[in-house]
Design a protein around this motif. Structure first.
Motif, short mmCIF file in Angstrom:
data_model
loop_
_atom_site.label_atom_id
_atom_site.label_comp_id
_atom_site.label_asym_id
_atom_site.label_seq_id
_atom_site.Cartn_x
_atom_site.Cartn_y
_atom_site.Cartn_z
N THR A 148 -7.37 -3.68 3.18
CA THR A 148 -6.56 -2.89 4.16
C THR A 148 -6.09 -3.51 5.01
O THR A 148 -6.64 -3.76 5.85
N LYS A 193 0.72 -1.34 -0.11
CA LYS A 193 -0.41 -0.33 -0.36
C LYS A 193 1.07 0.95 0.11
O LYS A 193 1.98 1.29 0.22
N THR A 203 3.48 1.99 3.06
CA THR A 203 3.77 0.95 3.84
C THR A 203 4.34 1.16 4.78
O THR A 203 3.38 0.18 6.16
N TYR A 222 1.58 -1.36 6.32
CA TYR A 222 0.36 -1.65 6.12
C TYR A 222 0.56 -2.51 4.37
O TYR A 222 1.33 -2.35 3.56
N ARG A 223 -0.60 -3.41 3.91
CA ARG A 223 -0.74 -4.12 2.48
C ARG A 223 -1.79 -4.27 2.83
O ARG A 223 -2.94 -3.97 3.39
N HIS A 224 -2.03 -4.46 1.27
CA HIS A 224 -3.73 -5.30 0.46
C HIS A 224 -3.89 -6.35 0.61
O HIS A 224 -2.84 -7.16 -0.25
#
Length: 138
Positions: free
Chosen positions: A85, A58, A61, A77-79
């Motif tokens: 999220t 994301k 990050t 953060y990542r998807h």
């Protein structure tokens, strides 16, 4: 990852990266982080390498949220592949040297003439590549 930084700046980032990366080994399979389950689709990520390899980065990050939270607190953060999220939260009980890490990140960013955001993005990109290189092939 293509960057607009000069070779000397990249060397400094790489040097700092190699001196610092071992601090992250504590988060690999920490019971407070993994397994990570997506609340939207139910997909489960049993460990850090699976989480990194099977999610998408994301924008920003990793953020140091310590000032806002009033304690050592970092969010990664990542998807999920479903688009939701996902957030890994690092605190000093998970990552005991978190304050030292961010202090060093800020100092290195200043030394390189980079913003903390840009320096963090470079660092996280290298960290993710290292995690992926350690993942055993299926």
């Amino acid at each position: 990852m293509e960057s607009g930084f000069h070779a000397e700046e990249e060397y400094r980032v790489d040097s700092f990266f190699h001196r610092t990366i071992d601090l992250f080994d504590a988060v690999d399979r920490h019971e407070k982080l993994f397994p990570k389950v997506c609340r939207a689709c139910g997909r489960t990520y049993p460990d850090l390498s699976t989480y990194i390899s099977e999610t998408k980065p994301k924008g920003h990050t990793m953020d140091d949220c310590s000032e806002v939270m009033g304690k050592q607190f970092t969010m990664l953060y990542r998807h999920c592949l479903c688009g939701n999220t996902l957030v890994l939260t690092f605190t000093d009980d998970i990552f005991p040297l978190l304050a030292v890490f961010w202090s060093n990140m800020k100092e290195e960013a200043r030394s390189c003439g980079m913003t903390l955001k840009d320096f963090t993005a470079e660092f996280v990109g290298k960290w993710e590549l290292l995690i992926l290189s350690r993942k055993p092939l299926k």
